[in-house]
Design a protein around this motif. Structure first.
Motif, PDB file in Angstrom:
ATOM      1  N   PRO A 101       1.885   5.740   7.356  1.00 62.29           N
ATOM      2  CA  PRO A 101       2.046   4.554   8.227  1.00 62.29           C
ATOM      3  C   PRO A 101       0.781   4.157   8.968  1.00 62.29           C
ATOM      4  CG  PRO A 101       3.917   6.031   8.471  1.00 62.29           C
ATOM      5  CD  PRO A 101       2.919   6.751   7.626  1.00 62.29           C
ATOM      6  N   ALA A 102      -0.166   5.085   9.146  1.00 61.26           N
ATOM      7  CA  ALA A 102      -1.390   4.746   9.877  1.00 61.26           C
ATOM      8  C   ALA A 102      -2.211   3.680   9.168  1.00 61.26           C
ATOM      9  CB  ALA A 102      -2.240   6.008  10.069  1.00 61.26           C
ATOM     10  N   TYR A 103      -1.960   3.464   7.881  1.00 63.82           N
ATOM     11  CA  TYR A 103      -2.708   2.451   7.145  1.00 63.82           C
ATOM     12  C   TYR A 103      -2.217   1.040   7.425  1.00 63.82           C
ATOM     13  CZ  TYR A 103      -5.513   5.609   4.302  1.00 63.82           C
ATOM     14  OH  TYR A 103      -6.441   6.519   3.884  1.00 63.82           O
ATOM     15  N   PHE A 104      -1.111   0.905   8.169  1.00 68.16           N
ATOM     16  CA  PHE A 104      -0.532  -0.414   8.386  1.00 68.16           C
ATOM     17  C   PHE A 104      -0.427  -0.687   9.880  1.00 68.16           C
ATOM     18  CE2 PHE A 104       1.009   1.327   4.402  1.00 68.16           C
ATOM     19  CZ  PHE A 104       0.660   0.322   3.508  1.00 68.16           C
TER      20      PHE A 104
ATOM     21  N   ALA B 143       6.215  -3.491   8.175  1.00 65.50           N
ATOM     22  CA  ALA B 143       7.614  -3.728   7.826  1.00 65.50           C
ATOM     23  C   ALA B 143       7.809  -3.751   6.318  1.00 65.50           C
ATOM     24  CB  ALA B 143       8.082  -5.046   8.451  1.00 65.50           C
ATOM     25  N   ALA B 144       6.867  -4.380   5.604  1.00 67.44           N
ATOM     26  CA  ALA B 144       6.969  -4.436   4.145  1.00 67.44           C
ATOM     27  C   ALA B 144       6.848  -3.043   3.534  1.00 67.44           C
ATOM     28  CB  ALA B 144       5.887  -5.362   3.588  1.00 67.44           C
ATOM     29  N   GLU B 145       5.964  -2.197   4.103  1.00 66.14           N
ATOM     30  CA  GLU B 145       5.796  -0.849   3.582  1.00 66.14           C
ATOM     31  C   GLU B 145       7.023   0.012   3.866  1.00 66.14           C
ATOM     32  OE1 GLU B 145       3.948   2.362   1.634  1.00 66.14           O
ATOM     33  OE2 GLU B 145       3.694   0.185   1.590  1.00 66.14           O
ATOM     34  N   VAL B 146       7.623  -0.177   5.041  1.00 64.50           N
ATOM     35  CA  VAL B 146       8.855   0.559   5.364  1.00 64.50           C
ATOM     36  C   VAL B 146       9.950   0.207   4.364  1.00 64.50           C
ATOM     37  CG1 VAL B 146      10.725   0.767   7.049  1.00 64.50           C
ATOM     38  CG2 VAL B 146       8.338   0.868   7.806  1.00 64.50           C
ATOM     39  N   LYS B 147      10.082  -1.068   4.047  1.00 61.54           N
ATOM     40  CA  LYS B 147      11.087  -1.493   3.079  1.00 61.54           C
ATOM     41  C   LYS B 147      10.794  -0.920   1.700  1.00 61.54           C
ATOM     42  CE  LYS B 147      13.369  -5.578   1.163  1.00 61.54           C
ATOM     43  NZ  LYS B 147      13.333  -5.038  -0.217  1.00 61.54           N
ATOM     44  N   ARG B 148       9.502  -0.940   1.295  1.00 65.07           N
ATOM     45  CA  ARG B 148       9.152  -0.411  -0.024  1.00 65.07           C
ATOM     46  C   ARG B 148       9.487   1.070  -0.130  1.00 65.07           C
ATOM     47  NH1 ARG B 148       6.221   2.505  -2.812  1.00 65.07           N
ATOM     48  NH2 ARG B 148       5.276   3.444  -0.955  1.00 65.07           N
ATOM     49  N   ARG B 149       9.166   1.827   0.904  1.00 62.72           N
ATOM     50  CA  ARG B 149       9.455   3.258   0.898  1.00 62.72           C
ATOM     51  C   ARG B 149      10.955   3.525   0.924  1.00 62.72           C
ATOM     52  NH1 ARG B 149       5.643   6.831   4.770  1.00 62.72           N
ATOM     53  NH2 ARG B 149       7.128   8.371   3.935  1.00 62.72           N
TER      54      ARG B 149
END
Length: 654
Positions: A296-299, A306-312
């Protein structure tokens, strides 16, 4: 009585034996029509007597007699490619052969054996245009690209022809005569040497979209891409063209003769450049491209996070699925003030752990952690634990993991226990080192933003996207044999961790280019820089040497474009054309490309590649690729392909 083996020259027709001459013009790969001059040359030699000599005007079909004392004609030194029956070529032309030809023309390289170049010193500039998707099969007279039935079926080469033969011609790019023989069970070795010679292009025999190419390219000479025939693998043609091996001394050749495994690194001109390990930490783009789960530190920005949380969540890589993230708020938390760093320290104040895991297969065909080994910078073992999976094991993978049921039966340590220990050990100042570390972190269900991957730190001999094995790297660079139990007793994760650590230490001592092409060879651009331009001598800093440029889609300066003195990023094939013109002629104001341009230009057009769905989306980082009208999950329609080929041909001609 045994039949006498025919010589190469005997395969040619009696009326057509001789030499083929191909002129080098504005398009370097363009080749001219065959000119048979054996008889004329013989007449020229026989007639040099009685104060008379005969000279051949290359632009005329007649001979001019010039008597002694008469007016001399200006000598024509226009460069030409000459192929003769005397050239021994019983195999395909390879990309390395083309590279040798280019170096011969612009860098005083050795003369190629498969073709001759007359007046090669008169070649001033070379442009190599790489067009993925443009295949030999398209140029067959029976392959109408504008026919929907033929296009959808993959450009089948003939109505009513044998399908096995057609498939062999299309997929393997073998000559049609060879394909027919192989389809009938004959060996490829029975092919005529003429199958490896250039084929004359005639507009009347080409599909409509390709007809214009006959105006500027008079012959087609098939080139075989590098690869492994046994495993049906194709290696990087880009790497093969832009990198060349350094010549080896006879002593080095003798030392390697008969030796198994990876060969030693041979570069007597190498100069070390100590580099801290932090400089080899993978970037976010590198992590994403190589299938790492991002921390998460990359975002920082909310929409991205939010998009990365959804992807994961969609990939079941969140805490509800057992995943954990090292407690790091942001990337800046890993920074260390310069005053706290010991001068010349390779770790630069960081804690470095080399990690390797062994896995087994559990129900659901998933990989589960069975052993984890952690080694510190000093080589001492920090952690070495067996781990019992939560799910029933269906395959221990003993030949690779070394794990057996007897070893795991008394174990009570779980994945959650290991995760807890790691979260206590890992901090923002910790760097994890491993080989293909994405698989180890996936088995641990853990993310960490600061990782160094030796499979990316050192290049595969054939270039990306291939990755070298840890065993091969240890042989080549450490002179160490590891994984001796591979296929029987399994690997030792502690041994593998130490090998990774030692490879990283060597990289830090030697410098960023160690283990890349610069260690085992040199780029074609570096070779050019050691060649002085006409009328000048080479300066100590190489400033008077020849230069080159790379023109490609996206941002080539972030990838292989770094090897060239100049790189030009483009968004479309039309921009590639303009970029090539800039590279060849130079910018009027010398803003990027100096006046007069560069001596060698490598360029790539990619719209046909995208149309034919040949691109790997995660490597093809173009905005217009994401917005392209070409869907990535379907074959191109007949009209789509015909239109794109027409557009590509137009760009090539321009």
């Amino acid at each position: 009585m045994a039949k006498k083996k025919r010589k190469h020259a005997q395969y040619a027709d009696d009326d057509n034996n001789g030499t083929q001459t191909y002129r080098l013009g504005a398009h370097f790969p363009s080749v001219g029509s065959p000119v048979h001059v054996h008889d004329q040359r013989r007449r020229s030699l026989e007639s040099v007597s009685d104060g008379m000599r005969e000279a051949h005007d290359p632009d005329e079909e007649t001979w001019t007699v010039i008597r002694r004392g008469g007016k001399k004609h200006k000598k024509n030194n226009y460069p030409t490619l000459v192929y003769s029956d005397l050239h021994k070529k019983n195999s395909d032309i390879r990309i390395g052969d083309l590279q040798n030809l280019i170096l011969h023309c612009v860098a005083n390289g050795t003369s190629p054996q498969w073709v001759s170049v007359r007046h090669h010193l008169e070649v001033k500039k070379v442009v190599v245009l790489f067009v993925p998707g443009l295949e030999k099969g398209m140029f067959d007279e029976n392959a109408p690209i504008d026919s929907p039935e033929d296009v959808v079926q993959g450009l089948e080469l003939g109505k009513g022809a044998d399908q096995a033969t057609e498939k062999m011609i299309l997929e393997n790019s073998v000559p049609k005569s060879v394909a027919v023989q192989q389809a009938n069970g004959a060996s490829h070795t029975s092919a005529s040497p003429d199958d490896f010679l250039p084929v004359r292009l005639a507009a009347d025999n080409l599909p409509p979209p390709l007809k214009p190419l006959a105006d500027c390219f008079e012959s087609l000479w098939p080139v075989k891409a590098p690869g492994d025939d046994r495993y049906a693998k194709v290696f990087s043609p880009l790497h093969a063209m832009l990198n060349s091996q350094l010549p080896k001394s006879q002593e080095q050749k003798d030392a390697e003769r008969g030796r198994k495994g990876a060969k030693d690194v041979a570069n007597s001109q190498w100069q070390n450049k100590r580099t801290p390990v932090k400089d080899f930490i993978l970037s976010r783009d590198q992590l994403r491209d190589h299938d790492y789960v991002l921390h998460p530190a990359y975002f920082d920005a909310e929409p991205q996070a939010a998009a990365e949380v959804k992807r994961r969540a969609d990939a079941k890589q969140t805490s509800s699925s057992g995943w954990v993230d090292v407690n790091i708020a942001n990337l800046s938390a890993g920074g260390i003030p310069e005053q706290e760093i010991e001068q010349g320290s390779l770790t630069a104040g960081r804690t470095v752990f080399a990690i390797d895991c062994e896995m087994c297969k559990v129900e659901g065909d998933d990989a589960a952690l069975t052993r984890i080994s952690l080694v510190g910078w000093d080589g001492e073992v920090v952690m070495d634990e067996l781990v019992k999976p939560d799910k029933p094991i269906v395959d221990y993978l003993t030949p690779f993991s070394g794990i057996t049921a007897e070893k795991l039966d008394p174990v009570t340590t779980t994945l959650a226990d290991v995760q807890k220990r790691l979260l206590d050990m890992l901090t923002p100042r910790t760097i994890l080192v491993g080989h293909s570390l994405d698989s180890d972190l996936a088995a641990l269900k853990l993310t960490h933003p600061f990782v160094v991957d030796t499979s990316m730190l050192y290049q595969h001999p054939r270039g990306p996207p291939l990755k070298p094995s840890l065993k091969w790297l240890a042989q080549k660079y450490l002179h160490r044999e590891i994984q001796k139990g591979h296929g029987s007793l399994g690997h030792d994760s502690v041994e593998d961790s130490r090998a990774c650590l030692d490879l990283v230490k060597m990289k830090c001592e030697k410098g960023p280019e160690w283990g890349n092409s610069a260690a085992n060879g040199e780029t074609i651009f570096k070779r050019l820089s050691r060649t002085p331009r006409a009328g000048s001598s080479l300066a100590a800093d190489g400033s008077q040497g020849k230069t080159g440029a790379i023109v490609d889609h996206g941002a080539p300066e972030k990838n292989f474009g770094q090897m060239a003195p100049f790189s030009i990023g483009c968004g479309t094939d039309a921009e590639v054309v303009e970029g090539v013109k800039r590279a060849v002629l130079g910018d009027p104001d010398g803003a990027q490309i100096p006046g007069g341009g560069v001596d060698f230009t490598w360029a790539r057009m990619r719209e046909l590649e995208a149309c034919r769905r040949w691109s790997n989306n995660h490597r093809y980082d173009l905005i217009q690729m994401e917005e392209s009208s070409f869907p990535t999950n379907s074959e191109p329609s007949a009209s789509e392909l015909a239109a794109q080929v027409t557009s590509t041909v137009s760009h090539i001609r321009s």
